[in-house]
Design a protein around this motif. Structure first.
Motif, PDB file in Angstrom:
ATOM      1  N   ALA A 225       0.722  -1.169   0.038  1.00 48.47           N
ATOM      2  CA  ALA A 225      -0.107   0.239  -0.225  1.00 48.47           C
ATOM      3  C   ALA A 225       1.007   1.012   0.135  1.00 48.47           C
ATOM      4  O   ALA A 225       0.803   2.420  -0.627  1.00 48.47           O
ATOM      5  N   THR A 226       2.013   1.181   0.718  1.00 48.79           N
ATOM      6  CA  THR A 226       2.943   2.347   0.775  1.00 48.79           C
ATOM      7  C   THR A 226       3.512   2.594  -0.468  1.00 48.79           C
ATOM      8  O   THR A 226       3.587   3.652  -0.971  1.00 48.79           O
ATOM      9  N   MET A 227       3.978   1.466  -0.972  1.00 49.19           N
ATOM     10  CA  MET A 227       4.653   1.650  -2.386  1.00 49.19           C
ATOM     11  C   MET A 227       3.656   2.162  -3.398  1.00 49.19           C
ATOM     12  O   MET A 227       3.933   3.000  -4.295  1.00 49.19           O
ATOM     13  N   LEU A 228       2.475   1.641  -3.402  1.00 51.84           N
ATOM     14  CA  LEU A 228       1.484   2.065  -4.259  1.00 51.84           C
ATOM     15  C   LEU A 228       1.183   3.811  -4.285  1.00 51.84           C
ATOM     16  O   LEU A 228       1.219   4.158  -5.129  1.00 51.84           O
ATOM     17  N   LEU A 229       0.895   4.248  -3.100  1.00 48.80           N
ATOM     18  CA  LEU A 229       0.661   5.503  -2.870  1.00 48.80           C
ATOM     19  C   LEU A 229       1.888   6.234  -3.163  1.00 48.80           C
ATOM     20  O   LEU A 229       1.941   7.280  -3.993  1.00 48.80           O
ATOM     21  N   LEU A 230       3.199   5.841  -3.039  1.00 45.48           N
ATOM     22  CA  LEU A 230       4.195   6.595  -3.479  1.00 45.48           C
ATOM     23  C   LEU A 230       4.270   6.844  -4.810  1.00 45.48           C
ATOM     24  O   LEU A 230       4.698   7.530  -5.630  1.00 45.48           O
ATOM     25  N   GLU A 231       4.056   5.482  -5.683  1.00 37.02           N
ATOM     26  CA  GLU A 231       4.071   5.387  -7.187  1.00 37.02           C
ATOM     27  C   GLU A 231       2.881   6.394  -7.779  1.00 37.02           C
ATOM     28  O   GLU A 231       3.158   7.010  -8.637  1.00 37.02           O
ATOM     29  N   VAL A 232       1.722   6.339  -7.056  1.00 30.19           N
ATOM     30  CA  VAL A 232       0.834   7.350  -7.592  1.00 30.19           C
ATOM     31  C   VAL A 232       1.000   8.797  -7.236  1.00 30.19           C
ATOM     32  O   VAL A 232       1.087   9.440  -8.259  1.00 30.19           O
ATOM     33  N   GLY A 233       1.458   8.933  -6.299  1.00 28.70           N
ATOM     34  CA  GLY A 233       1.903  10.596  -5.903  1.00 28.70           C
ATOM     35  C   GLY A 233       2.818  11.060  -6.897  1.00 28.70           C
ATOM     36  O   GLY A 233       3.136  12.003  -7.353  1.00 28.70           O
ATOM     37  N   SER A 234       3.964  10.196  -7.381  1.00 29.34           N
ATOM     38  CA  SER A 234       4.978  10.551  -8.128  1.00 29.34           C
ATOM     39  C   SER A 234       4.528  10.643  -9.394  1.00 29.34           C
ATOM     40  O   SER A 234       5.171  11.452 -10.242  1.00 29.34           O
ATOM     41  N   LEU A 235       2.995  10.575  -9.611  1.00 29.99           N
ATOM     42  CA  LEU A 235       2.563  10.882 -11.261  1.00 29.99           C
ATOM     43  C   LEU A 235       2.279  12.296 -11.369  1.00 29.99           C
ATOM     44  O   LEU A 235       1.882  12.952 -12.287  1.00 29.99           O
ATOM     45  N   GLU A 236       2.074  12.984  -9.945  1.00 28.15           N
ATOM     46  CA  GLU A 236       1.629  14.484  -9.877  1.00 28.15           C
ATOM     47  C   GLU A 236       2.936  15.212 -10.113  1.00 28.15           C
ATOM     48  O   GLU A 236       3.870  15.264  -9.295  1.00 28.15           O
ATOM     49  N   PRO A 237       3.067  16.050 -11.282  1.00 29.91           N
ATOM     50  CA  PRO A 237       4.132  17.279 -11.136  1.00 29.91           C
ATOM     51  C   PRO A 237       4.190  18.191 -10.119  1.00 29.91           C
ATOM     52  O   PRO A 237       5.463  17.980  -9.603  1.00 29.91           O
ATOM     53  N   GLN A 238       3.115  18.488  -9.344  1.00 29.54           N
ATOM     54  CA  GLN A 238       2.970  19.384  -8.192  1.00 29.54           C
ATOM     55  C   GLN A 238       3.894  18.504  -7.125  1.00 29.54           C
ATOM     56  O   GLN A 238       4.767  18.957  -6.427  1.00 29.54           O
ATOM     57  N   SER A 239       3.552  17.057  -6.770  1.00 26.13           N
ATOM     58  CA  SER A 239       4.223  16.519  -5.870  1.00 26.13           C
ATOM     59  C   SER A 239       5.615  16.081  -5.888  1.00 26.13           C
ATOM     60  O   SER A 239       6.405  16.028  -5.059  1.00 26.13           O
ATOM     61  N   GLN A 240       5.955  15.983  -7.405  1.00 30.62           N
ATOM     62  CA  GLN A 240       7.286  15.763  -7.746  1.00 30.62           C
ATOM     63  C   GLN A 240       8.240  16.869  -7.467  1.00 30.62           C
ATOM     64  O   GLN A 240       9.252  16.944  -6.809  1.00 30.62           O
ATOM     65  N   VAL A 241       7.708  18.068  -7.305  1.00 29.10           N
ATOM     66  CA  VAL A 241       8.474  19.229  -6.830  1.00 29.10           C
ATOM     67  C   VAL A 241       8.439  19.472  -5.395  1.00 29.10           C
ATOM     68  O   VAL A 241       9.538  19.788  -4.807  1.00 29.10           O
ATOM     69  N   LEU A 242       7.200  19.535  -4.760  1.00 26.11           N
ATOM     70  CA  LEU A 242       7.086  19.665  -3.507  1.00 26.11           C
ATOM     71  C   LEU A 242       7.281  18.606  -2.413  1.00 26.11           C
ATOM     72  O   LEU A 242       7.583  18.608  -1.256  1.00 26.11           O
ATOM     73  N   GLY A 243       7.136  17.569  -2.889  1.00 26.97           N
ATOM     74  CA  GLY A 243       7.292  16.146  -2.261  1.00 26.97           C
ATOM     75  C   GLY A 243       5.810  16.003  -1.195  1.00 26.97           C
ATOM     76  O   GLY A 243       5.000  16.542  -1.598  1.00 26.97           O
ATOM     77  N   GLY A 244       6.209  14.910  -0.082  1.00 28.82           N
ATOM     78  CA  GLY A 244       4.717  14.889   0.362  1.00 28.82           C
ATOM     79  C   GLY A 244       5.325  15.022   1.883  1.00 28.82           C
ATOM     80  O   GLY A 244       6.538  14.858   2.456  1.00 28.82           O
ATOM     81  N   ILE A 245       4.252  14.704   2.900  1.00 28.52           N
ATOM     82  CA  ILE A 245       4.512  14.657   4.281  1.00 28.52           C
ATOM     83  C   ILE A 245       3.882  13.371   4.949  1.00 28.52           C
ATOM     84  O   ILE A 245       2.748  13.037   4.349  1.00 28.52           O
ATOM     85  N   GLY A 246       4.550  12.569   5.717  1.00 29.17           N
ATOM     86  CA  GLY A 246       4.036  11.570   6.586  1.00 29.17           C
ATOM     87  C   GLY A 246       3.594  11.871   8.066  1.00 29.17           C
ATOM     88  O   GLY A 246       4.531  12.437   8.737  1.00 29.17           O
TER      89      GLY A 246
END
Length: 374
Positions: A225-246
Motif C-alpha cells: 500500500a505504501t509503495m502504491l501511494l508513492l508510485e501514484v503520488g509520483s505521477l503528480e508534477p506538483q508532488s514531484q516538486v514539493l514532495g509529501g508529508i507523512g
C-alpha cells in the motif's frame, strides 16, 4: 515491434548486454529513439589518432505484458461521507505547474531553458552506465527522478539505480498485486491520504500503525500500500516538486507490532520513504508515541543518515508542536485540525476510474480484472 538504434563509438566500448534489453517509454511501443555516444580518442603504438569505429546495436522493445484496459473495478463505498467544495479525491497530472509551484521548482534548479538538455544527459547516462533497465525513458518519466534530486543528474541516476534495485529485490510489493485488494488497510483505518494539501501544497499521508492487526493483514500489504501511494503520488508534477508529508500515528502500538519491526523491515521502510523512490518525503511527524516506540526506534537509529534525522519530528500528544509544521487547516480533527478524515478507499475508487493512472500502474506490474476492455 519498435526498436531503439544505439550507435556505440570507440573500439574499447562494446555493447552492454544489459542495455540490449532496455525498453522504450512503455507507452508507445513503436517509438524509436536514436542515441550516440561521444567519439573517443585511442592511442595506437607509435601514433595518436582519432578513430571512430561504429557498431550498430539494435534494441528491441518488448510487447506489453498485460491487457490494455480502460477502467478497473473499484471498491464499493457503502456509507459515503459528504465531500464539500475543495475536497476532491483526484490526481492533478497536468504538466504545467501552478505559478507558485513553478517558482519553487526554479529554486530547486529547474530551468526551462536547460530542462531538455538535462533530461537528455540523464538518458545518456542510463545508456552509458547500464546499471539499471528502466521500463521507460521518455521525458515525463525521467523528469520525476530529476525533480526528486533537485536536478542533479548524477544523483537522479543513482536514485533510479536504487529504485530498480529495490523493485528487483522486492517484486512481491507490486508484481501481480491488485491495488483494489488493498482496501482492507482503508477499511481498518490504517492508512489515509488527505484530498487536500498543506500550506505548502504538499500531500499528507497518515499511517496509524496501532490499528494494524498483524494476524489479519500481513506486513507485506503495508509495504504494498505504501509503495502504491508513492508510485501514484509520483505521477503528480506538483508532488514531484514539493514532495509529501507523512504522519506516523503510534497510538495503540504494542509489543506485538514491535516484533514485526526487524532490521530488514526497517531497511525497507527507509528505502521506501527516503532513499529509493522518485518522490521525496519532505517531513515525517511522529505523534502519540510511547515506550514501545522508544524501544523499536533503536532498530532504526543506526540506519538513519543526518539528512533523514533532519526530516523526523517527534510530537507525542502535543498538537501545538505539530501545528508549527502543518497548518490545522490541512489536518484532520484527530490531530487538532479542521478537516474531516476520508478513508483510503476513496482514493482507490478514483484511481480505478482514471485510465491514465491504470495504464501507468499496469506498466509497473500491478494488475486487476478490467471493468471495460478496448
Amino acid at each position: 515491434m519498435g526498436a531503439i538504434d544505439l550507435a556505440l563509438f570507440g573500439s574499447r566500448m562494446g555493447p552492454n548486454p544489459r542495455i540490449s534489453r532496455l525498453p522504450s517509454d512503455g507507452v508507445n511501443a513503436t517509438r524509436c529513439i536514436s542515441w550516440t555516444l561521444r567519439a573517443q580518442q585511442h592511442r595506437h603504438t607509435g601514433d595518436s589518432i582519432n578513430c571512430i569505429n561504429m557498431v550498430k546495436k539494435q534494441i528491441l522493445i518488448p510487447p506489453r505484458k498485460y491487457r490494455a484496459c480502460r477502467l478497473w473495478q473499484g471498491p464499493q463505498i457503502v456509507r459515503r461521507m459528504p465531500e464539500p467544495e475543495g475536497v476532491i479525491h483526484q490526481l492533478y497530472m497536468e504538466r504545467q505547474l501552478p505559478p507558485k509551484v513553478a517558482e519553487v521548482a526554479r529554486t530547486q534548479g529547474e530551468d526551462p531553458d536547460r530542462t531538455s538538455l538535462m533530461i537528455e544527459e540523464l538518458r545518456d547516462m542510463i545508456y552509458e552506465k547500464g546499471e539499471c533497465i528502466p521500463h521507460r525513458i521518455d521525458d515525463d518519466y525521467l523528469i520525476k527522478f530529476l525533480r526528486a534530486r533537485f536536478w542533479n543528474v548524477h544523483h537522479a541516476y543513482n536514485l533510479m539505480v536504487r529504485y530498480y534495485a529495490f523493485r528487483e529485490s522486492n517484486p512481491e510489493f507490486y508484481e501481480n498485486v491488485n491495488p483494489m485488494a488493498l482496501r482492507s488497510l482503508g477499511d481498518d483505518d490504517i492508512i489515509s491520504i488527505s484530498p487536500y494539501r498543506d500550506q505548502e501544497g504538499r500531500r499528507v499521508i497518515c499511517f496509524k500503525f496501532g490499528k494494524w492487526r498483524p494476524s489479519k493483514i500481513p506486513i507485506v500489504d503495508l509495504f504494498r500500500a505504501t509503495m502504491l501511494l508513492l508510485e501514484v503520488g509520483s505521477l503528480e508534477p506538483q508532488s514531484q516538486v514539493l514532495g509529501g508529508i507523512g504522519i506516523m500515528d503510534l497510538e495503540g502500538l504494542t509489543l506485538n507490532h514491535a516484533w514485526n519491526l526487524t532490521p530488514a523491515v526497517a531497511q525497507k521502510m527507509l528505502a521506501l520513504l527516503a532513499t529509493s523512490m522518485p518522490l521525496r518525503t519532505s517531513q515525517i511527524h511522529i505523534v502519540n508515541q510511547g515506550w514501545v516506540f522508544d524501544t523499536a526506534f533503536q532498530i532504526f537509529k543506526p540506519l538513519l543518515t543526518d539528512k533523514m534525522r533532519q526530516r523526523l519530528f517527534f510530537h507525542g500528544t502535543d498538537r501545538a508542536s505539530l501545528h508549527k509544521y502543518i497548518d490545522p487547516e490541512a489536518l484532520p480533527e484527530r490531530y487538532g485540525g479542521t478537516k474531516p478524515e476520508y478513508p483510503y478507499t476513496y482514493w482507490l475508487e478514483h484511481l480505478s476510474r482514471d485510465e491514465k493512472v491504470v495504464d501507468e500502474l499496469q506498466q509497473l506490474g500491478y494488475v486487476s480484472e478490467p471493468l471495460l476492455e478496448d
